[in-house]
Scaffold this motif. Structure first.
Motif, short mmCIF file in Angstrom:
data_model
loop_
_atom_site.label_atom_id
_atom_site.label_comp_id
_atom_site.label_asym_id
_atom_site.label_seq_id
_atom_site.Cartn_x
_atom_site.Cartn_y
_atom_site.Cartn_z
N ALA A 220 -1.67 3.40 18.57
CA ALA A 220 -0.34 3.27 18.44
C ALA A 220 0.48 2.45 19.21
CB ALA A 220 0.42 4.49 18.52
N GLU A 221 -0.16 2.19 20.44
CA GLU A 221 0.40 1.14 21.46
C GLU A 221 0.57 -0.48 20.85
OE1 GLU A 221 1.63 1.56 24.28
OE2 GLU A 221 1.41 3.85 24.25
N GLU A 222 -0.43 -0.50 20.05
CA GLU A 222 -0.65 -1.93 19.15
C GLU A 222 0.06 -1.75 17.57
OE1 GLU A 222 -1.43 -4.67 20.75
OE2 GLU A 222 -1.83 -3.70 22.64
N ALA A 223 -0.01 -0.52 17.37
CA ALA A 223 0.47 -0.31 15.95
C ALA A 223 1.28 0.85 15.75
CB ALA A 223 -0.64 -0.31 14.76
N PRO A 224 2.74 0.92 16.33
CA PRO A 224 3.41 2.09 16.29
C PRO A 224 3.41 3.05 14.88
CG PRO A 224 4.40 0.21 17.29
CD PRO A 224 3.28 -0.52 16.48
N ILE A 225 2.98 2.25 13.74
CA ILE A 225 3.03 3.11 12.60
C ILE A 225 2.08 4.23 12.63
CG2 ILE A 225 1.40 1.58 11.37
CD1 ILE A 225 2.95 1.80 8.70
N LEU A 226 1.21 4.14 13.56
CA LEU A 226 0.32 5.12 13.58
C LEU A 226 0.63 6.49 14.36
CD1 LEU A 226 -2.99 3.08 14.19
CD2 LEU A 226 -2.30 4.18 12.01
N ALA A 227 1.72 6.21 15.17
CA ALA A 227 2.46 7.06 15.89
C ALA A 227 2.82 8.42 15.08
CB ALA A 227 3.82 6.79 16.71
N ARG A 228 3.44 8.40 14.07
CA ARG A 228 3.56 9.37 13.08
C ARG A 228 2.41 10.25 13.00
NH1 ARG A 228 8.90 11.43 13.37
NH2 ARG A 228 10.45 9.49 12.96
N LYS A 229 1.09 9.64 12.49
CA LYS A 229 0.11 10.25 12.02
C LYS A 229 -0.45 10.88 13.24
CE LYS A 229 -4.42 9.01 9.98
NZ LYS A 229 -4.00 9.87 8.56
N ALA A 230 -0.52 10.46 14.48
CA ALA A 230 -0.85 11.02 15.62
C ALA A 230 -0.01 12.44 15.82
CB ALA A 230 -0.95 10.28 16.83
N LEU A 231 1.14 12.20 15.82
CA LEU A 231 2.04 13.29 16.04
C LEU A 231 2.13 14.55 15.01
CD1 LEU A 231 5.28 11.22 17.16
CD2 LEU A 231 3.83 12.79 18.80
N ASP A 232 1.62 14.10 13.98
CA ASP A 232 1.42 15.15 12.59
C ASP A 232 0.21 16.29 13.19
OD1 ASP A 232 3.52 14.25 11.17
OD2 ASP A 232 2.21 13.05 9.90
N LEU A 233 -0.66 15.81 14.05
CA LEU A 233 -1.75 16.50 14.22
C LEU A 233 -1.12 17.81 15.25
CD1 LEU A 233 -4.53 14.05 15.09
CD2 LEU A 233 -4.42 15.52 12.96
N TRP A 234 0.10 17.60 15.93
CA TRP A 234 0.67 18.64 16.77
C TRP A 234 1.20 19.91 16.09
CZ3 TRP A 234 -0.20 16.81 21.81
CH2 TRP A 234 0.14 17.55 22.87
N ARG A 235 0.54 20.86 16.69
CA ARG A 235 1.04 22.19 16.02
C ARG A 235 1.75 23.11 16.96
NH1 ARG A 235 -2.48 25.59 15.21
NH2 ARG A 235 -4.14 24.57 16.34
N GLY A 236 1.99 22.63 18.16
CA GLY A 236 2.67 23.55 19.20
C GLY A 236 1.96 23.22 20.62
N THR A 237 1.94 23.82 21.58
CA THR A 237 1.55 23.96 22.90
C THR A 237 -0.02 24.09 22.94
OG1 THR A 237 3.62 25.01 23.82
CG2 THR A 237 1.55 24.63 25.35
N PRO A 238 -0.50 22.97 23.40
CA PRO A 238 -1.98 22.86 23.36
C PRO A 238 -2.58 24.26 24.18
CG PRO A 238 -1.34 20.86 23.79
CD PRO A 238 -0.02 21.76 23.94
#
Length: 292
Positions: free
Chosen positions: A107-125
């Protein structure tokens, strides 16, 4: 099989998610996942499970917990004693934290992927597992998430979507009040939305928090933003890098992929290329961009 640690610990199978029944079992699995595909010593595992309460039977009790975890996994060869410690074999793409970090890097090179990464987050690890080793790992992953959010919202501002992100930024800046970059993004979004008074108020609130909590004045970006608002002019982010005028060079040894390139031609101008780490996503994107 998939392992999920970006929230309460879970194992996901075709039949649905499950988790070890007891706290010690969850800690054992979580620690092994933080060191996936590497031997974890008996001493480290014993310290994570029992800490200062470990006794001379700790190694024997650990064997029992390992036996039970093998049964839960349903694939006994996944967890074995190897090289002086217990090793949990995790295949590429099976661990959500690994996928998250890979997408965050891209996502540092393609910010559009940031949302996809953030969708994996369900709460505190590792939620609910208060063990120093896991707490440190949760803190590291949370820092990556915050940086990713900043990357995403910076890209959203660049794309002119300031109105759509004001609400999210306000919540984030309130949740992480010492994160100066989030305050700056909120101020910029408010200002570009024509809300000069609110933008100035956000600047002053950031200054108050930083002074009260850290004894520090705002950094250069917030100071420049406030001055720009007072003067009624646009302000560029301090230290912003210029947009590259050329594409990076293509990867060497790139062959085939004609079918994928043709599919990108049909999906243009906006497409998302996904896949496991090392699958050649960047090389494919560069080849397509160079020939477009």
């Amino acid at each position: 099989m998939e392992f999920e640690v970006l929230g309460p610990l879970r194992i996901r199978r075709p039949g649905g998610p499950s988790a070890p029944a007891g706290r010690l079992q969850r800690i054992l699995l979580a620690v092994l996942l933080t060191r996936a595909n590497r031997p974890v010593t008996v001493d480290l595992l014993g310290d994570a499970l029992w800490g200062e309460h470990a006794d001379r039977r700790a190694a024997q009790k650990l064997q029992l917990h390992v036996h039970r975890l093998r049964g839960l996994l349903g694939e006994p060869d996944r967890l074995r004693f190897d090289g002086g410690g217990y090793l949990l074999r995790v295949l590429p793409g099976e661990l959500d934290a690994e996928r998250f970090e890979s997408l965050a890097e891209e996502a540092e090179e393609a910010p559009i992927l940031a949302r996809k990464a953030l969708d994996l987050w369900r709460g505190t690890p590792f939620d609910g597992l208060d063990v120093p080793l896991l707490t440190d790992e949760a803190r590291r992953l949370s820092e990556i998430r915050l940086h990713l959010l900043e990357t995403l919202f910076d890209a959203e501002l660049t794309a002119g979507r300031h109105l759509a992100i004001v609400g999210e930024l306000r919540v984030l800046a309130g949740t992480h009040p010492l994160r100066e970059r989030l305050h700056a993004l909120l101020v910029r979004a408010l200002y570009r939305s024509g809300r000069q008074a609110d933008a100035l108020a956000a600047c002053r609130e950031a200054r108050r928090v930083l002074r009260t909590e850290l004894g520090l004045e705002p950094g250069a970006e917030l100071r420049e933003l406030e001055q720009a608002i007072l003067e009624g002019r646009e302000a560029e982010p301090v230290g912003a890098a210029p947009v590259p005028a050329q594409l990076p060079a293509q990867a060497r040894g790139f062959t085939a992929r004609e079918e994928e390139l043709a599919e990108l031609d049909e999906l243009a101008p906006v497409s998302v290329i996904t896949g496991t780490a090392g699958a050649g996503k960047t090389a494919l994107a560069l080849r397509w961009a160079h020939r477009s």
